[in-house]
Design an enzyme around this catalytic site. Structure first.
Site, short mmCIF file in Angstrom:
data_model
loop_
_atom_site.label_atom_id
_atom_site.label_comp_id
_atom_site.label_asym_id
_atom_site.label_seq_id
_atom_site.Cartn_x
_atom_site.Cartn_y
_atom_site.Cartn_z
N HIS A 79 27.15 39.67 35.63
CA HIS A 79 27.66 38.55 35.06
C HIS A 79 26.36 37.82 34.23
O HIS A 79 26.36 36.67 34.50
CB HIS A 79 28.37 37.68 35.90
CG HIS A 79 29.69 38.11 36.71
ND1 HIS A 79 29.10 38.99 37.76
CD2 HIS A 79 30.80 38.13 36.65
CE1 HIS A 79 30.57 39.43 38.18
NE2 HIS A 79 31.41 38.88 37.53
N HIS A 114 35.34 40.31 43.71
CA HIS A 114 34.07 39.78 44.08
C HIS A 114 33.64 38.36 43.97
O HIS A 114 32.61 38.06 43.52
CB HIS A 114 32.91 40.66 43.21
CG HIS A 114 32.97 40.25 42.04
ND1 HIS A 114 32.88 41.58 40.86
CD2 HIS A 114 33.54 39.37 41.01
CE1 HIS A 114 32.83 41.01 39.68
NE2 HIS A 114 33.52 39.87 39.73
N GLU A 162 38.11 42.96 34.29
CA GLU A 162 37.13 43.54 35.46
C GLU A 162 37.83 44.48 36.19
O GLU A 162 36.93 45.52 36.68
CB GLU A 162 36.76 42.34 36.35
CG GLU A 162 35.84 41.42 36.07
CD GLU A 162 35.20 40.44 36.93
OE1 GLU A 162 34.25 39.82 36.62
OE2 GLU A 162 36.02 40.21 38.02
N HIS A 222 42.55 36.72 36.67
CA HIS A 222 41.62 35.49 36.95
C HIS A 222 41.18 35.04 35.37
O HIS A 222 40.79 36.03 34.55
CB HIS A 222 40.65 35.41 37.59
CG HIS A 222 39.29 36.20 37.63
ND1 HIS A 222 39.40 37.47 37.83
CD2 HIS A 222 37.94 35.66 37.54
CE1 HIS A 222 38.10 38.04 37.65
NE2 HIS A 222 37.40 36.94 37.52
C1 DHB Z 1 34.79 33.68 39.76
C2 DHB Z 1 33.80 34.48 39.06
C3 DHB Z 1 33.87 35.97 39.01
O1 DHB Z 1 32.81 36.48 38.56
C4 DHB Z 1 34.78 36.57 39.44
O2 DHB Z 1 35.10 37.69 39.18
C5 DHB Z 1 36.05 35.85 40.08
C6 DHB Z 1 35.92 34.31 40.20
C7 DHB Z 1 34.54 32.26 39.89
O3 DHB Z 1 33.54 31.86 39.15
O4 DHB Z 1 35.23 31.88 40.51
FE FE Z 2 33.41 38.76 38.19
#
Ligand code: DHB
Ligand code: FE
Length: 285
Positions: free
Chosen positions: A59, A12, A240, A193
């Site tokens: 978030h 997402h 996540e 990530h």
């Molecule tokens: C980013 C933010 C998110 O919530 C995520 O799941 C993946 C990437 C971002 O800020 O790049």
């Molecule tokens: Fe996220």
């Protein structure tokens, strides 16, 4: 009786929403991401659900350190796209399904899961970006959506096992709703990530692809993975991915039935700071 017909899984990343909102999807960097969703948009048109049960995480947009629900179900009539600091995304309001949501809340809470009931909430990129990826840019989303928020932002987070069991309880809840509704369940977030600290930018493609394999073929075993393994191998925000186990637990094989059919699988690095993963699983006929 209502039934779950398919599950879909997708990252997402907020920059994906921004690329769509600002007409950049044709640029070479983004083309590689969006081609992975061409099949999915057609599939969704060919297999239109009556309701999408969308498992996502907020978030620190609707919730904050003031209160942190582990699991929260949206029982309201509609949800506005949230302002995450640069104005709300120019996407449609999300219509809810209060009747089915209230039924699921009743059933799942009596099935021993503690849910927070949310009647009013703005929804951030965690919910709107998956809708954009799967639906494109329509004037209205194709069907009502029940937002289901999981806390994966502030520790302690729920275990994969509990998320998988919750999915099983959601299936029981859907199947005890009287109306004939075709319900899809989507699990969102991930893949690997990490957005801050010395390991910012971490991506682990090998681990991500193993996660996809195991989510398809051995989800109950995958559910036993310790939360620290997500963090160590997939980065702080890789946690996540436990939300994908909620959707996977709602499929028939988790209730003793046949395995789902893999309709689509996609993986791409990078999109902004993250790996993008995507799966569509259909229930056996
Ligand atoms: C980013 C933010 C998110 O919530 C995520 O799941 C993946 C990437 C971002 O800020 O790049
Ligand atoms: Fe996220």
């Amino acid at each position: 009786m209502a039934k779950i017909t398919a599950s879909a899984y997708t990252s997402h990343v907020p920059a994906i929403g921004a690329a769509m909102d600002h007409g950049k999807t044709g640029e070479p960097y983004w083309q590689n991401v969006f081609t992975g969703y061409e099949y999915s948009r057609q599939w969704l048109k060919d297999n239109p659900p009556d309701v999408i049960f969308l498992v996502f995480n907020d978030h620190a947009t609707a919730f904050s350190l003031d209160f942190i629900p582990t699991f929260a179900i949206g029982t309201g009539p509609e949800y506005a796209p949230a302002d995450e600091g640069w104005g709300p995304r120019p996407v449609p309001m999300v219509q809810g399904h209060p009747l089915l949501a209230a039924h699921i809340a009743q059933s799942v809470i009596q099935d021993d899961f503690d849910l927070t009931i949310v009647n009013r909430m703005d929804v951030d990129h965690g919910l709107t970006v998956p809708l954009s990826l799967m639906c494109g840019q329509p004037d209205a989303w194709p069907c009502p959506v029940i937002p289901f928020a999981v806390n994966v932002v502030q520790y302690p987070v729920p275990s994969g096992r509990r998320c998988f069991e919750l999915g099983r309880a959601i299936r029981r809840a859907v199947e005890s709703f009287d109306d004939d509704l075709n319900v899809q369940i989507w699990g969102t977030g991930g893949m690997s990530h990490q957005l801050q600290g010395p390991r910012a930018g971490l991506i682990n493609s090998e681990w991500d692809n193993q996660f996809l394999d195991r989510l398809i073929h051995e989800p109950a075993d995958l559910a036993d993975m310790h939360h620290m393994e997500y963090v160590r191998e997939a980065g702080a925000e890789g946690i996540e991915l436990v939300m994908w186990l909620v959707a996977r637990g709602a499929m028939s094989d988790a209730a003793g039935g046949d395995a789902p059919e893999v309709k689509h699988r996609f993986y791409h690095v990078p999109a902004s700071n993250t790996a993008v993963g995507h799966l569509i699983l259909e229930e056996p006929l």
